[in-house]
Design a protein around this motif. Sequence first.
Motif, PDB file in Angstrom:
ATOM      1  N   LEU A 139       5.063  35.298 -63.673  1.00  0.00           N
ATOM      2  CA  LEU A 139       3.920  35.978 -63.067  1.00  0.00           C
ATOM      3  C   LEU A 139       4.346  36.744 -61.822  1.00  0.00           C
ATOM      4  O   LEU A 139       3.951  37.911 -61.634  1.00  0.00           O
ATOM      5  N   ALA A 140       5.143  36.122 -60.966  1.00  0.00           N
ATOM      6  CA  ALA A 140       5.604  36.792 -59.745  1.00  0.00           C
ATOM      7  C   ALA A 140       6.431  38.028 -60.084  1.00  0.00           C
ATOM      8  O   ALA A 140       6.350  39.058 -59.402  1.00  0.00           O
ATOM      9  N   THR A 141       7.223  37.943 -61.151  1.00  0.00           N
ATOM     10  CA  THR A 141       8.044  39.082 -61.573  1.00  0.00           C
ATOM     11  C   THR A 141       7.179  40.215 -62.095  1.00  0.00           C
ATOM     12  O   THR A 141       7.395  41.392 -61.757  1.00  0.00           O
ATOM     13  N   ALA A 142       6.196  39.892 -62.909  1.00  0.00           N
ATOM     14  CA  ALA A 142       5.289  40.921 -63.418  1.00  0.00           C
ATOM     15  C   ALA A 142       4.570  41.622 -62.265  1.00  0.00           C
ATOM     16  O   ALA A 142       4.432  42.857 -62.263  1.00  0.00           O
ATOM     17  N   GLU A 156       6.120  47.961 -57.900  1.00  0.00           N
ATOM     18  CA  GLU A 156       7.149  48.996 -57.902  1.00  0.00           C
ATOM     19  C   GLU A 156       6.788  50.183 -58.796  1.00  0.00           C
ATOM     20  O   GLU A 156       7.591  51.103 -58.957  1.00  0.00           O
ATOM     21  N   GLY A 157       5.596  50.135 -59.390  1.00  0.00           N
ATOM     22  CA  GLY A 157       5.148  51.264 -60.189  1.00  0.00           C
ATOM     23  C   GLY A 157       5.553  51.233 -61.642  1.00  0.00           C
ATOM     24  O   GLY A 157       5.364  52.226 -62.370  1.00  0.00           O
ATOM     25  N   ALA A 158       6.108  50.125 -62.104  1.00  0.00           N
ATOM     26  CA  ALA A 158       6.476  50.011 -63.516  1.00  0.00           C
ATOM     27  C   ALA A 158       5.253  49.669 -64.369  1.00  0.00           C
ATOM     28  O   ALA A 158       4.278  49.077 -63.887  1.00  0.00           O
ATOM     29  N   GLU A 188      -4.850  36.686 -70.761  1.00  0.00           N
ATOM     30  CA  GLU A 188      -5.893  37.665 -70.476  1.00  0.00           C
ATOM     31  C   GLU A 188      -6.240  37.671 -68.990  1.00  0.00           C
ATOM     32  O   GLU A 188      -6.433  38.749 -68.390  1.00  0.00           O
ATOM     33  N   ALA A 189      -6.311  36.490 -68.379  1.00  0.00           N
ATOM     34  CA  ALA A 189      -6.598  36.427 -66.946  1.00  0.00           C
ATOM     35  C   ALA A 189      -5.494  37.090 -66.130  1.00  0.00           C
ATOM     36  O   ALA A 189      -5.763  37.781 -65.136  1.00  0.00           O
ATOM     37  N   THR A 190      -4.245  36.901 -66.552  1.00  0.00           N
ATOM     38  CA  THR A 190      -3.112  37.526 -65.860  1.00  0.00           C
ATOM     39  C   THR A 190      -3.167  39.042 -65.986  1.00  0.00           C
ATOM     40  O   THR A 190      -2.949  39.774 -65.008  1.00  0.00           O
ATOM     41  N   ILE A 191      -3.475  39.529 -67.179  1.00  0.00           N
ATOM     42  CA  ILE A 191      -3.570  40.970 -67.396  1.00  0.00           C
ATOM     43  C   ILE A 191      -4.651  41.569 -66.504  1.00  0.00           C
ATOM     44  O   ILE A 191      -4.444  42.602 -65.843  1.00  0.00           O
ATOM     45  N   GLU A 192      -5.798  40.924 -66.452  1.00  0.00           N
ATOM     46  CA  GLU A 192      -6.898  41.439 -65.626  1.00  0.00           C
ATOM     47  C   GLU A 192      -6.523  41.425 -64.145  1.00  0.00           C
ATOM     48  O   GLU A 192      -6.843  42.364 -63.407  1.00  0.00           O
ATOM     49  N   GLY A 242      -6.117  44.701 -61.804  1.00  0.00           N
ATOM     50  CA  GLY A 242      -6.825  44.790 -60.530  1.00  0.00           C
ATOM     51  C   GLY A 242      -5.930  45.213 -59.384  1.00  0.00           C
ATOM     52  O   GLY A 242      -6.413  45.731 -58.364  1.00  0.00           O
ATOM     53  N   LYS A 243      -4.629  44.999 -59.544  1.00  0.00           N
ATOM     54  CA  LYS A 243      -3.649  45.435 -58.549  1.00  0.00           C
ATOM     55  C   LYS A 243      -3.180  46.867 -58.815  1.00  0.00           C
ATOM     56  O   LYS A 243      -2.268  47.358 -58.157  1.00  0.00           O
ATOM     57  N   GLY A 244      -3.788  47.517 -59.811  1.00  0.00           N
ATOM     58  CA  GLY A 244      -3.411  48.886 -60.135  1.00  0.00           C
ATOM     59  C   GLY A 244      -2.377  49.009 -61.233  1.00  0.00           C
ATOM     60  O   GLY A 244      -1.854  50.101 -61.475  1.00  0.00           O
ATOM     61  N   GLY A 245      -2.059  47.909 -61.928  1.00  0.00           N
ATOM     62  CA  GLY A 245      -1.002  47.936 -62.931  1.00  0.00           C
ATOM     63  C   GLY A 245      -1.444  48.505 -64.263  1.00  0.00           C
ATOM     64  O   GLY A 245      -2.590  48.337 -64.685  1.00  0.00           O
ATOM     65  N   ASP A 246      -0.524  49.186 -64.921  1.00  0.00           N
ATOM     66  CA  ASP A 246      -0.688  49.619 -66.314  1.00  0.00           C
ATOM     67  C   ASP A 246      -0.061  48.513 -67.151  1.00  0.00           C
ATOM     68  O   ASP A 246       1.169  48.417 -67.274  1.00  0.00           O
TER      69      ASP A 246
END
Length: 257
Positions: free
Chosen positions: A21-24, A30-32, A45-49, A53-57
Amino acid sequence: MKLGLEGKVAVVTGATAGIGLATALKFVEEGAKVALCARNAGKLEATIEMLRGKGGDVFGLPTDVAKPEEIERFFAAVAAHFGRIDVLVNNAGTSMRGPFLELQDAEWDADLELKLYGAIRCSRLAVGHMKRQGGGRIVNISTIGGKQPGAASMPTSVSRAAGLALTKALSREFAADNILVNAVCIGKIKAGQHERAAAAAGRDPDDLYRQFAQDIPLRRVGEAEEAANVIVFLASDAASYVTGSSINLDGGASAVM
């Protein structure tokens, strides 16, 4: 310092807690773009959301990396969704250990399927994409026990040692394709498994971490974010001349380099 990961696609297995999780999260910062898999659909699903929420794709699919058909389905879905794979972090794994004479074949098989064959199968599928696009990065998460196994440390220490051999062999075979392969050997890092063990024993997790720290030269247990920093560095342009290496992330605990 920006690491040159903007727009890259990073696959992280076992990504709903701890180091994964910390790595993701670090990749997102870093914009990846990030593709995640884990066995627990609800946690995934909770992790994805959270990451979105942090702006990740972010893309994810429930996957058991001990099952070849699920790995193939996941990588096909990642390729269809993002169109490329630049980074693979083989993080999925658990700690299984016990006295040698008490271990049965089923326990050996389960550990090797998850940690060794899981990494082999994920790497095989990722390398094809990386070769076609001119390069990539693979980071295998191991433990210091893979270099310095102790008594009653099997099957984990044997699986991890095999993972280190896999890392070195892949790094040499695919260097000409600009695919860099490295390992991070984890020591004591704060994690849910330790906290669950403490709860089961009726102990305060902080007491358990203080006990661990007595054998660590830095006198503390590491944070998952500290592991993520090293993993993401190895996946980045900043580590463009690093391959076939294993980094101990253990506060100095291991007696071997």
